[in-house]
Design an enzyme around this catalytic site. Sequence first.
Site, PDB file in Angstrom:
ATOM      1  N   GLU A 203       4.777  -8.090  -9.150  1.00  0.00           N
ATOM      2  CA  GLU A 203       5.097  -9.380  -9.763  1.00  0.00           C
ATOM      3  C   GLU A 203       3.768  -9.918 -10.187  1.00  0.00           C
ATOM      4  O   GLU A 203       3.819 -10.451 -11.248  1.00  0.00           O
ATOM      5  CB  GLU A 203       5.845 -10.241  -8.661  1.00  0.00           C
ATOM      6  CG  GLU A 203       7.065  -9.753  -8.251  1.00  0.00           C
ATOM      7  CD  GLU A 203       7.612 -10.339  -7.019  1.00  0.00           C
ATOM      8  OE1 GLU A 203       7.296 -10.177  -5.879  1.00  0.00           O
ATOM      9  OE2 GLU A 203       8.578 -11.036  -7.352  1.00  0.00           O
TER      10      GLU A 203
ATOM     11  N   GLU B  35      11.309  -5.051  -1.774  1.00  0.00           N
ATOM     12  CA  GLU B  35      11.451  -6.006  -0.936  1.00  0.00           C
ATOM     13  C   GLU B  35      12.769  -6.159  -0.360  1.00  0.00           C
ATOM     14  O   GLU B  35      13.222  -6.425   0.987  1.00  0.00           O
ATOM     15  CB  GLU B  35      11.629  -7.433  -1.634  1.00  0.00           C
ATOM     16  CG  GLU B  35      10.129  -7.981  -2.108  1.00  0.00           C
ATOM     17  CD  GLU B  35       9.619  -7.621  -3.292  1.00  0.00           C
ATOM     18  OE1 GLU B  35       9.942  -6.477  -3.851  1.00  0.00           O
ATOM     19  OE2 GLU B  35       8.455  -8.155  -3.883  1.00  0.00           O
TER      20      GLU B  35
ATOM     21  N   ALA C   5       3.127  -8.868  -1.040  1.00  0.00           N
ATOM     22  CA  ALA C   5       2.768 -10.106  -0.061  1.00  0.00           C
ATOM     23  C   ALA C   5       2.485  -9.284   1.508  1.00  0.00           C
ATOM     24  O   ALA C   5       2.893  -8.218   1.588  1.00  0.00           O
ATOM     25  CB  ALA C   5       4.069 -10.577  -0.017  1.00  0.00           C
TER      26      ALA C   5
ATOM     27  N   GLY D 109       5.203  -8.019  -4.529  1.00  0.00           N
ATOM     28  CA  GLY D 109       4.206  -9.115  -5.027  1.00  0.00           C
ATOM     29  C   GLY D 109       3.132  -8.509  -5.670  1.00  0.00           C
ATOM     30  O   GLY D 109       2.699  -9.058  -6.880  1.00  0.00           O
TER      31      GLY D 109
HETATM   32  C1  LIG Z   1       7.385 -14.522  -2.280  1.00  0.00           C
HETATM   33  C2  LIG Z   1       7.075 -12.938  -1.779  1.00  0.00           C
HETATM   34  C3  LIG Z   1       7.731 -12.021  -2.708  1.00  0.00           C
HETATM   35  C4  LIG Z   1       6.990 -10.712  -2.375  1.00  0.00           C
HETATM   36  C5  LIG Z   1       7.328  -9.976  -1.315  1.00  0.00           C
HETATM   37  C6  LIG Z   1       6.754  -8.714  -1.084  1.00  0.00           C
HETATM   38  O1  LIG Z   1       5.860  -8.250  -1.693  1.00  0.00           O
HETATM   39  S1  LIG Z   1       7.088  -8.067   0.278  1.00  0.00           S
HETATM   40  C7  LIG Z   1       6.196  -6.668   0.455  1.00  0.00           C
HETATM   41  C8  LIG Z   1       6.716  -5.611  -0.582  1.00  0.00           C
HETATM   42  N1  LIG Z   1       5.729  -4.361  -0.305  1.00  0.00           N
HETATM   43  C9  LIG Z   1       5.976  -3.318   0.346  1.00  0.00           C
HETATM   44  O2  LIG Z   1       6.995  -3.222   0.829  1.00  0.00           O
HETATM   45  C10 LIG Z   1       4.980  -2.092   0.633  1.00  0.00           C
HETATM   46  C11 LIG Z   1       4.626  -1.653   1.853  1.00  0.00           C
HETATM   47  N2  LIG Z   1       3.784  -0.772   1.942  1.00  0.00           N
HETATM   48  C12 LIG Z   1       3.630   0.412   1.426  1.00  0.00           C
HETATM   49  O3  LIG Z   1       4.925   0.857   1.252  1.00  0.00           O
HETATM   50  C13 LIG Z   1       2.869   1.421   1.769  1.00  0.00           C
HETATM   51  O4  LIG Z   1       1.858   0.756   2.828  1.00  0.00           O
HETATM   52  C14 LIG Z   1       1.814   1.801   0.588  1.00  0.00           C
HETATM   53  C15 LIG Z   1       2.687   2.599  -0.304  1.00  0.00           C
HETATM   54  C16 LIG Z   1       1.159   0.532  -0.250  1.00  0.00           C
HETATM   55  C17 LIG Z   1       0.712   2.728   0.950  1.00  0.00           C
HETATM   56  O5  LIG Z   1       0.967   3.611   1.862  1.00  0.00           O
HETATM   57  P1  LIG Z   1      -0.021   4.293   2.847  1.00  0.00           P
HETATM   58  O6  LIG Z   1       0.773   5.578   3.345  1.00  0.00           O
HETATM   59  O7  LIG Z   1      -1.433   4.544   2.114  1.00  0.00           O
HETATM   60  O8  LIG Z   1      -0.471   3.520   3.848  1.00  0.00           O
HETATM   61  P2  LIG Z   1       0.487   3.118   5.100  1.00  0.00           P
HETATM   62  O9  LIG Z   1       1.872   2.930   4.758  1.00  0.00           O
HETATM   63  O10 LIG Z   1       0.201   3.801   6.511  1.00  0.00           O
HETATM   64  O11 LIG Z   1      -0.234   1.372   5.169  1.00  0.00           O
HETATM   65  C18 LIG Z   1      -1.369   1.209   6.018  1.00  0.00           C
HETATM   66  C19 LIG Z   1      -1.630  -0.012   6.595  1.00  0.00           C
HETATM   67  O12 LIG Z   1      -1.320  -1.020   5.948  1.00  0.00           O
HETATM   68  C20 LIG Z   1      -0.292  -1.943   6.413  1.00  0.00           C
HETATM   69  N3  LIG Z   1       0.709  -2.582   5.388  1.00  0.00           N
HETATM   70  C21 LIG Z   1       1.112  -1.864   4.335  1.00  0.00           C
HETATM   71  N4  LIG Z   1       1.828  -2.789   3.263  1.00  0.00           N
HETATM   72  C22 LIG Z   1       1.483  -3.909   3.748  1.00  0.00           C
HETATM   73  C23 LIG Z   1       1.853  -5.464   3.378  1.00  0.00           C
HETATM   74  N5  LIG Z   1       2.575  -5.641   2.313  1.00  0.00           N
HETATM   75  N6  LIG Z   1       1.349  -6.195   4.119  1.00  0.00           N
HETATM   76  C24 LIG Z   1       0.684  -6.233   5.094  1.00  0.00           C
HETATM   77  N7  LIG Z   1       0.280  -4.785   5.591  1.00  0.00           N
HETATM   78  C25 LIG Z   1       0.736  -3.694   5.072  1.00  0.00           C
HETATM   79  C26 LIG Z   1       0.639  -0.777   7.174  1.00  0.00           C
HETATM   80  O13 LIG Z   1       1.393  -1.627   8.314  1.00  0.00           O
HETATM   81  C27 LIG Z   1      -0.455  -0.091   7.836  1.00  0.00           C
HETATM   82  O14 LIG Z   1      -1.268  -0.861   8.923  1.00  0.00           O
HETATM   83  P3  LIG Z   1      -1.866   0.021  10.129  1.00  0.00           P
HETATM   84  O15 LIG Z   1      -0.706   0.704  10.702  1.00  0.00           O
HETATM   85  O16 LIG Z   1      -2.904   0.731   9.594  1.00  0.00           O
HETATM   86  O17 LIG Z   1      -2.162  -1.242  11.033  1.00  0.00           O
END
Ligand SMILES: CCC/C=C/C(=O)SCCNC(=O)CCNC(=O)[C@H](O)C(C)(C)COP(=O)([O-])OP(=O)([O-])OC[C@H]1O[C@@H](n2cnc3c(N)ncnc32)[C@H](O)[C@@H]1OP(=O)([O-])[O-]
Length: 701
Positions: free
Chosen positions: A103, A123, A61, A100
């Site tokens: 999911e 999450e 998400a 998400g």
């Molecule tokens: C009903 C809902 C239920 C679902 C809930 C969910 O899914 S909750 C979500 C569950 N998901 C997670 O918790 C996963 C969270 N993400 C990660 O773990 C890692 O980003 C990665 C493994 C996907 C990629 O790693 P990598 O080292 O290649 O990259 P990096 O980490 O350096 O990020 C690059 C840029 O992307 C940005 N950004 C990243 N994700 C999101 C996002 N979801 N959204 C928005 N932005 C996001 C990050 O801020 C950064 O921005 P900046 O600073 O450049 O402006």
Amino acid sequence: MAQYTRVSGSVGLITLQNPPVNALSAAVRLGIGEAVQRALGDQEVQSVVICGQNGLFCGGADIREFGKEMTGPPLVPMIHAIEAATKPVVAAIEGSALGGGLELALGCHYRISHCKARLGLPEVTLGLLPAAGGTQRLPRLIGVPAALNLITTGHHVTAAEALQLGIVDQVTEHNAVDVAVKFALSVTGKPLHDRRVSSLECPAAPDLDSLFEEAMLKVRVACVQAVRAAATLPYARGMEREKALMATLFGSGQARALQYFFFAQRAVGRWSTPGGARWDTSQPRPVRTAAVIGLGTMGRGITVALAQAGLSVVAVETQAKQLTEARKAVAGMLKRAAVRRGTTPEPGSITYSDQLQAAARADLVIEAVFEDMEVKETLFRQLSAVCRPDALLCTNTSSLDVDHLASQTRHPHLVLGMHFFAPAQAMKLLEVVYGARSSPTAVATAMQLGKTMGKVSVAVGNCRGFAGNRMLKRYLEQAFFLLEEGATPEGVDRALEEFGFAMGVFRMSDLSGLDVGWRVRKAEGLAQSGLTGPSARVRQGRRYSPLGDLLCEHQRFGQKSGRGWYQYEPDPWLHRFLEEYRARHGLLPRRIDQQEVLERCLFVLINEGFQILEDRIVAGPEDIDAIYVLGYGWPRHRGGPMFYAHMVGLERVAQRLEHYHQAHPEVPYLQPCGLLRRLVASGSPPIHRWRRAIAGPHSQL
Ligand SMILES: CCC/C=C/C(=O)SCCNC(=O)CCNC(=O)[C@H](O)C(C)(C)COP(=O)([O-])OP(=O)([O-])OC[C@H]1O[C@@H](n2cnc3c(N)ncnc32)[C@H](O)[C@@H]1OP(=O)([O-])[O-]
């Protein structure tokens, strides 16, 4: 957005397009929904593949949308529509399928993963639960024990592990989208009923109740309750439960703090200095060979961190015995780390020497010798003569003046602090301390090197204690004052531990050793023995507590000597000592409650944080929060000291500081600093506006 194309004649290909991680923003959700309808309505299309652009399936998400009013179609019905489709839908997972994103993949009928992909439901690390069907589908697919483990820890799994667990159907070393398209052609027309995960029965597991009870104890209560619903209720009722539980979490302070911290860790990478150097205009230089000088505890940890990051390391120690011991210790650390990762230790990229000359060819040198200015001055002069003229010379000092060390060298623009935290091979934090003359390239190179080592690097200006230790000093000081006024080490630690610190201030000091600070205070002329009367508790015109010094005079150095603030054997000594100390100085003990402990220790630390922001030692509050959560045990679910101040309310923080300052006028640091006052006067803007509010000539304050 999502792009729709037809490939191989009869496969509808839907590509998520939302760089950098294809997060499921409102536009992406809308795009997927429309593309799915198009594919299902297209007579030529027999099956569908969903993938993400640029080799990354989906990071989940869009976290930036959390806390704002929901726009666009919701995720849950969209995933339902995919699962209910009458044509097979295959997820082609490359890079990451997280939250998400996973999911969404679980809603597809088949999942093909590239071998390097990682999957997970993180999450919980954001204070949420996987509420797009994750808590209902994953247990049905892989069973309750494995699903509970993934959901309550937020751990990512590799593609190989995902295959073993049954999350994915196939793992490939080739292009996952091509493989998924071929696979989609091969399953055309096959029945889909038992491919719809929501219609599966949750596999039976023995002794489910005790499993849930055990997991409940691990706190992630909401996740556990949701997964329990998967095991005990029909799918539709389980989904209702998931939604209701998510609603209770969504607006919680904990979720807001964790989501703030997710972005804070990334924001620190966009560093800038008051001199105008910036992350996007400064080019790092490649670092292939690094030298570490001094192989005590820190030097050994730094050597391991560099070697694990794939660099050639020259490890220098002039004392023969220490060198032999270090060689053994480093090999042991590398071996243990390899065992933990299930790999074999890398063949030696480390060379050892007892000669400084061995560092001559290094691109970058990190000194980790004894914390003594004279020793370091001499070393920097020698390094400047021995090393390549373009080598970066870094010091791992935790408090000494980086500018002064730079002035000992021929190329002061190449001198920096790289302040690691113990154990250096494990701790995520690195303070990169730039001096007045450090070049933008030098800062960029050290910041990049930190990242290569898997650390969060924070750029910090040169001042006494830099950011972390400068704030810590005020926190420790208040803890000592509280003891003088009647508190006990146990009481102070209890308040801090209940707040969320893994260890209270006294337990932490005992662990790291009381003699280290004593040595520094002696060098600064603060620790003086034999003083009596009022002068014993005053230094440089301010209140000073000699309690830490007195403990060291009694050879209580903390855990290393068997006793410090705590008695590691039955010993009523400390409480008697405090009583005698108070009586000697005419201090009347009073009852101190938890609120006062927290406010005095934490608000004074926060006040120093505001002063650091005002002095432009760091660029924004996120820098301080990253330092405190990653280096000093500040509870992550409280976001960091500056985010905590924002949550408590700046006005309240300032009022309470003022209150304590009136009670203790001899402690100037209790007085709210200028920036904090100005922020309050300008209506206490939210934390994301502080950076703009502070910014020098354009200050809005
Ligand atoms: C009903 C809902 C239920 C679902 C809930 C969910 O899914 S909750 C979500 C569950 N998901 C997670 O918790 C996963 C969270 N993400 C990660 O773990 C890692 O980003 C990665 C493994 C996907 C990629 O790693 P990598 O080292 O290649 O990259 P990096 O980490 O350096 O990020 C690059 C840029 O992307 C940005 N950004 C990243 N994700 C999101 C996002 N979801 N959204 C928005 N932005 C996001 C990050 O801020 C950064 O921005 P900046 O600073 O450049 O402006």
